[in-house]
Design a protein around this motif. Structure first.
Motif, mmCIF file in Angstrom:
data_model
loop_
_atom_site.group_PDB
_atom_site.id
_atom_site.type_symbol
_atom_site.label_atom_id
_atom_site.label_comp_id
_atom_site.label_asym_id
_atom_site.label_seq_id
_atom_site.Cartn_x
_atom_site.Cartn_y
_atom_site.Cartn_z
ATOM 1 N N ILE A 1 0.827 -1.218 0.000
ATOM 2 C CA ILE A 1 0.000 0.000 0.000
ATOM 3 C C ILE A 1 0.859 1.264 0.000
ATOM 4 O O ILE A 1 0.369 2.347 -0.322
ATOM 5 C CB ILE A 1 -0.984 0.039 1.192
ATOM 6 N N ASP A 2 2.161 1.129 0.314
ATOM 7 C CA ASP A 2 3.068 2.283 0.251
ATOM 8 C C ASP A 2 3.283 2.735 -1.192
ATOM 9 O O ASP A 2 3.799 3.826 -1.432
ATOM 10 C CB ASP A 2 4.419 1.933 0.904
ATOM 11 N N LYS A 3 2.840 1.907 -2.166
ATOM 12 C CA LYS A 3 3.022 2.264 -3.581
ATOM 13 C C LYS A 3 1.812 2.988 -4.173
ATOM 14 O O LYS A 3 1.791 3.319 -5.350
ATOM 15 C CB LYS A 3 3.307 0.996 -4.402
ATOM 16 N N GLY A 4 0.763 3.198 -3.365
ATOM 17 C CA GLY A 4 -0.432 3.877 -3.872
ATOM 18 C C GLY A 4 -0.878 4.978 -2.936
ATOM 19 O O GLY A 4 -0.393 5.095 -1.821
ATOM 20 N N ASP A 5 -1.837 5.792 -3.393
ATOM 21 C CA ASP A 5 -2.367 6.864 -2.545
ATOM 22 C C ASP A 5 -3.690 6.426 -1.917
ATOM 23 O O ASP A 5 -4.186 5.327 -2.168
ATOM 24 C CB ASP A 5 -2.531 8.174 -3.326
ATOM 25 N N GLU A 6 -4.266 7.296 -1.107
ATOM 26 C CA GLU A 6 -5.479 6.944 -0.366
ATOM 27 C C GLU A 6 -6.663 6.675 -1.297
ATOM 28 O O GLU A 6 -7.461 5.757 -1.055
ATOM 29 C CB GLU A 6 -5.844 8.072 0.615
#
Length: 297
Positions: free
Chosen positions: A125-130
């Motif tokens: 999830i560190d590779k995408g935004d909210e």
């Protein structure tokens, strides 16, 4: 006083290749049991990692990434995935953020109709935004309404504790399946083979890593040192030449790096000898696949 109950169960991890299954299991177990590289189809076997507490035992299972098989070895790899559905007390379905489906629809149908608890883990999830995370959560909730969804980063160890605690909640009451001091179901030779294969995955390109099997012929342990002799098996003479490299430089690098990793793993001095042997078409040979532990009689 009331006797404390004991929980135990099998927690099986499935998903597409390269989504972080091995990283996740190693994070749970606290040991590097599964190969981790940037190449797909790194895990070939079903590898168990055992986590013990005073009143629980979690038996984690890392499986090969789900693919549509193209040859005998890959068929055997998918058989390991099928077996993960059969004995799971809790099923972990790992997806990479941005992913939309499994690479084999039949496995996804099995997930939709699974009778055991399913935890869907949105990894990396560190590779995408909210916004992407929210849309992914919505997508997967529609696709798998029977699953609980967790957002994690296995590599950064984010959200892993929450998943671990939820698994503990879901485990059935049961005595331990393995001795409490046991870390895995695999013998020492298996990890020697995997450490060497990991270095080949890292240092060689194209088809070479996928044409290689490693077999440890001898593992002799004394008080101060372990003497190991391992054979790197390839399918063609041209592959043997590539593995060896100019004047043996490539295989020397593999041997040196493998020895260093094995010394850390076994916490003991290692003497490692590696040789290369051609075994034509072993990936499609049932007899050879059985010998290497892929096909069961």
């Amino acid at each position: 006083m009331e006797a404390k109950t004991h929980k135990a169960g099998f927690v099986n991890i499935i998903g597409n290749p390269n989504v972080g299954k091995s990283t996740l299991m190693n994070a749970f177990v606290g040991e590097k049991l599964s190969i981790i590289t940037s190449k797909a189809q790194t895990t070939r076997h079903r590898i168990l990692g055992i986590v013990n507490g005073d009143d629980f035992q979690m038996v984690f299972s890392d499986t090969p990434g789900i693919i549509k098989p193209a040859y005998g070895l890959q068929n055997s790899m998918m058989d390991f995935v099928k077996s993960a559905f059969q004995d799971a007390d809790v099923l972990l379905y790992l997806v990479e953020i941005g992913e939309k489906a499994l690479k084999d629809e039949s496995f996804f149908t099995k997930l939709q109709h699974a009778e055991m608890p399913v935890l869907l883990l949105l990894n990396k999830i560190d590779k995408g935004d909210e916004a992407l995370l929210l849309s992914q959560q919505k997508h997967w909730q529609e696709q798998l309404p029977n699953a609980e969804i967790f957002a994690i980063s296995a590599l950064e160890n984010f959200g892993v504790t929450e998943v671990f605690n939820r698994i503990l909640d879901l485990l059935p009451e049961s005595p331990a399946f393995y001795p409490k001091d046991q870390l895995t179901d695999k013998p020492e030779r298996f990890f020697v083979n995997e450490k060497i294969r990991e270095k080949i995955l890292i240092h060689y390109k194209k088809e070479i890593p996928y044409s290689v099997e490693v077999e440890t012929e001898s593992f002799e342990e004394s008080e101060s040192i372990i003497h190991i002799r391992s054979i790197i098996i390839v399918e063609r003479e041209s592959q043997k030449a590539i593995i060896l490299g100019h004047k043996g430089s490539a295989i020397k690098r593999v041997g040196t790096e493998s020895r260093k990793d094995l010394e850390k793993f076994f916490d003991k001095k290692i003497h490692l000898e590696t040789y290369v042997k051609v075994n034509k078409n072993w990936r499609n040979d049932d007899k050879q696949l059985r010998r290497f532990g892929y096909n069961k009689d």
